[in-house]
Design a protein around this motif. Structure first.
Motif, mmCIF file in Angstrom:
data_model
loop_
_atom_site.group_PDB
_atom_site.id
_atom_site.type_symbol
_atom_site.label_atom_id
_atom_site.label_comp_id
_atom_site.label_asym_id
_atom_site.label_seq_id
_atom_site.Cartn_x
_atom_site.Cartn_y
_atom_site.Cartn_z
ATOM 1 N N ASP A 1 5.478 26.834 15.554
ATOM 2 C CA ASP A 1 5.675 27.335 14.186
ATOM 3 C C ASP A 1 5.739 28.856 14.140
ATOM 4 O O ASP A 1 6.236 29.424 13.167
ATOM 5 C CB ASP A 1 4.538 26.832 13.289
ATOM 6 C CG ASP A 1 4.557 25.316 13.155
ATOM 7 O OD1 ASP A 1 3.491 24.736 12.859
ATOM 8 O OD2 ASP A 1 5.638 24.713 13.347
ATOM 9 N N SER A 2 5.244 29.521 15.201
ATOM 10 C CA SER A 2 5.300 30.992 15.287
ATOM 11 C C SER A 2 6.544 31.473 16.015
ATOM 12 O O SER A 2 6.632 32.639 16.398
ATOM 13 C CB SER A 2 4.052 31.524 16.004
ATOM 14 O OG SER A 2 2.877 31.121 15.341
ATOM 15 N N GLN A 3 7.505 30.564 16.234
ATOM 16 C CA GLN A 3 8.757 30.898 16.915
ATOM 17 C C GLN A 3 8.531 31.418 18.333
ATOM 18 O O GLN A 3 9.133 32.405 18.763
ATOM 19 C CB GLN A 3 9.558 31.940 16.099
ATOM 20 C CG GLN A 3 9.854 31.531 14.677
ATOM 21 C CD GLN A 3 10.698 30.259 14.616
ATOM 22 O OE1 GLN A 3 11.664 30.128 15.347
ATOM 23 N NE2 GLN A 3 10.317 29.325 13.752
ATOM 24 N N LYS A 4 7.623 30.752 19.057
ATOM 25 C CA LYS A 4 7.381 31.073 20.460
ATOM 26 C C LYS A 4 7.657 29.820 21.289
ATOM 27 O O LYS A 4 6.729 29.115 21.735
ATOM 28 C CB LYS A 4 5.945 31.553 20.677
ATOM 29 C CG LYS A 4 5.633 32.855 19.938
ATOM 30 C CD LYS A 4 4.182 33.267 20.139
ATOM 31 C CE LYS A 4 3.879 34.580 19.408
ATOM 32 N NZ LYS A 4 2.450 34.964 19.544
ATOM 33 N N PRO A 5 8.946 29.497 21.490
ATOM 34 C CA PRO A 5 9.308 28.220 22.132
ATOM 35 C C PRO A 5 8.809 28.072 23.564
ATOM 36 O O PRO A 5 8.442 26.972 23.979
ATOM 37 C CB PRO A 5 10.840 28.215 22.064
ATOM 38 C CG PRO A 5 11.229 29.652 21.917
ATOM 39 C CD PRO A 5 10.132 30.281 21.131
ATOM 40 N N ASP A 6 8.770 29.177 24.323
ATOM 41 C CA ASP A 6 8.312 29.087 25.718
ATOM 42 C C ASP A 6 6.874 28.591 25.783
ATOM 43 O O ASP A 6 6.538 27.658 26.519
ATOM 44 C CB ASP A 6 8.418 30.447 26.402
ATOM 45 C CG ASP A 6 9.851 30.842 26.670
ATOM 46 O OD1 ASP A 6 10.047 31.846 27.352
ATOM 47 O OD2 ASP A 6 10.769 30.150 26.190
ATOM 48 N N SER A 7 6.005 29.249 24.988
ATOM 49 C CA SER A 7 4.584 28.882 24.988
ATOM 50 C C SER A 7 4.393 27.476 24.435
ATOM 51 O O SER A 7 3.581 26.690 24.941
ATOM 52 C CB SER A 7 3.783 29.894 24.169
ATOM 53 O OG SER A 7 3.905 31.190 24.718
#
Length: 553
Positions: A41-47
């Motif tokens: 939801d924080s736009q951090k797809p890698d993590s």
């Protein structure tokens, strides 16, 4: 253009289901799962991808198939959203093995998963599979909003496969159901208008497209505006080039606000088509840079997720190894086994990459040879035949022996193509050019030459002479075929360490939207090979002027 928006909606629907599952299983909380959603939801797809993998492992230990499916579906959607369509399909297919179509509690994951499979298939231009997967997504949809979303996606797939009548049936159905929601109404109305026009080119979609555009402007629907500008520009492309250029510029500006590289590329394609020089060249340069950057970014994303998968598996293997350490002997055995396993994995990856590299080099070599052969066939066979035809047509009395000699010469040259042989040693080059030019003279075409002297070509090497021969032959062939000229002139001169050739004719010239086909494209390539320059200019009164310059080696 709306695919990212639709993926976001799909993720939102999946989140609702995940929240319900979380409430049911508070006693068995999975911190990795919660953290994965936070990162997503924080736009951090890698993590998010990493933590979904960790959460999946924990769910596997608990034999929680629904939890495993949840993690796999989320990971699949992330992969598809990042441009790794094959990776997204692979994860979605793996998720199906943990879902049961007979259980209603699995329906939410099933419809989201089939929607992801459909989107990935559509991005890969496999529209038939996409439509089948959208039907399955609709079958397992648990609420009306999901059904409407998947119907819209299915209509888009029909439109992409040019099945406009099928697309129109769905869009009309959606218009009746979504008439109260402004942005949705504008999207459906715009799709209907454009699809009707695709189905019938005499249909005028502008009133409906303009109405949808006004709604999107009032609602500040930037993604919707992108779609409107694209549709209107496509319509004006065959009706009014200036208007098409105007809306393409609007689309580019809006796509930049959205930071949508794909939409910027679509807009730049239109701007290249409708802009005049030098703007067209600038847009083309921007397009190449952006396309290269986007391709690089997507390749990096694919490699990044592959490495994440590898690191996750490596971490899991190490953890299992540490848990089994009961004695020094056991520890040593595990270490040796782990090292061997890692060596095999690295060796496998190295082998696969090397095979891919070898394959790419082979494909590139084949393609280059094909292009090279095609170019030679055009220059040697096609233009040579045309030259012989011109000479036969212009001669009053046919010299059969001379014609046969020329055809035999062409035959020998065409045989040499397969052996990659080129005749570079040209003697008496000024005579070669005189013979070439004179072969195109006729009762209706007068060709004059000035400055073609032996001294001019003394310091020009054979390779450059070879290229110049084919360049001038291509100009003469195009003149004879297309220019309708009656007066042609060639002027040759030397300026310092550079030779300049000026070609003029009194023909029809070049139109603004003229496209360079194989012949003139090859001419441009030949000019580049000799570090030269070429310019085309349609004269004000009538005719064409072409200037060629190149350094003396």
């Amino acid at each position: 253009m709306t695919r990212l928006y639709l993926l976001i909606i799909s993720l939102f629907l999946l989140s609702c289901s995940a929240n319900q599952q979380k409430k049911k299983k508070d006693k068995e909380a999975n911190p990795f799962h919660d953290q994965a959603y936070t990162y997503r939801d924080s736009q951090k797809p890698d993590s998010a991808f990493i933590f979904f993998a960790k959460a999946k492992d924990l769910f596997l230990q608990r034999k929680d198939s629904l939890g495993v499916a949840n993690c796999l579906v989320n990971s699949a959607i992330i992969s598809t959203n990042m441009g790794d369509y094959f990776g997204g399909q692979e994860l979605s297919l793996e998720a199906l093995s943990y879902l049961n179509e007979e259980k209603k509690e699995d329906y939410t994951y099933l419809n989201s998963n089939y929607n992801n499979l459909a989107i990935a298939s559509e991005r890969l231009r496999n529209y038939d599979n996409a439509i089948k997967f959208y039907d399955l997504a609709i079958k397992f949809a648990t609420d009306s909003s999901s059904i409407l979303l998947y119907l819209n996606n299915k209509a888009n797939a029909y439109q992409g496969s040019k099945q406009y009548k099928n697309a129109l049936v769905i869009y009309n159905k959606l218009l009746r159901k979504d008439s109260n929601e402004k942005t949705t109404f504008a999207r459906v109305l715009s799709n209907i208008a454009f699809t009707k026009w695709q189905l019938n080119q005499s249909y005028n979609p502008l009133p409906e497209l303009s109405a949808a555009l006004n709604i999107r402007q009032k609602e500040n629907d930037l993604w919707g505006l992108n779609s409107s500008y694209d549709y209107i520009a496509n319509y004006y492309a065959i009706h009014n080039a200036d208007s098409a250029l105007h809306y393409a510029q609007k689309m580019l500006s809006n796509a930049q606000l959205l930071n949508s590289a794909d939409d910027q590329l679509f807009a730049l394609q239109k701007l290249i088509k409708f802009s005049a020089k030098p703007d067209r060249d600038l847009y083309f340069e921007r397009y190449l840079k952006l396309d290269d950057s986007l391709l690089t970014a997507r390749n990096l994303a694919k490699n990044r997720f592959a490495l994440i998968k590898f690191e996750t598996e490596k971490h899991k293997a190490d953890k299992l190894a540490l848990q089994k350490q009961n004695s020094e002997k056991t520890y040593q055995i595990i270490i040796i086994t782990s090292v061997s396993l890692l060596t095999l994995i690295f060796g496998w990856f190295w082998y696969k990459k090397r095979q891919q590299h070898i394959k790419l080099i082979a494909e590139k070599t084949i393609k280059e040879n094909q292009l090279k052969t095609s170019k030679k066939v055009h220059d040697v066979v096609a233009n040579g035949l045309y030259r012989v035809m011109i000479e036969i047509e212009n001669e009053k009395e046919l010299d059969k022996e001379r014609v046969l000699d020329k055809i035999e010469d062409m035959y020998e040259k065409s045989r040499d193509i397969s052996y990659d042989n080129e005749t570079l040693n040209l003697h008496n080059f000024q005579e070669t050019l005189n013979n070439l030019v004179n072969s195109f003279k006729s009762s209706t075409i007068d060709i004059k030459m000035e400055g073609n002297t032996k001294a001019l070509w003394q310091k020009v090497n054979a390779k450059v002479q070879h290229e110049i021969t084919h360049i001038l032959q291509e100009l003469l062939v195009n003149m004879a075929k297309h220019s309708k000229a009656s007066q042609v002139s060639f002027t040759f001169e030397q300026n310092n360490q550079e030779i300049c050739i000026c070609y003029r004719d009194n023909g029809v010239g070049l139109s603004k939207d003229a496209e360079f086909k194989n012949g003139l494209t090859n001419t441009g390539n030949r000019i580049n090979h000799i570090s030269g320059n070429i310019t085309f200019e349609t004269l004000k009164e009538t005719g064409l002027e072409i200037k060629i310059s190149f350094p003396i080696y």
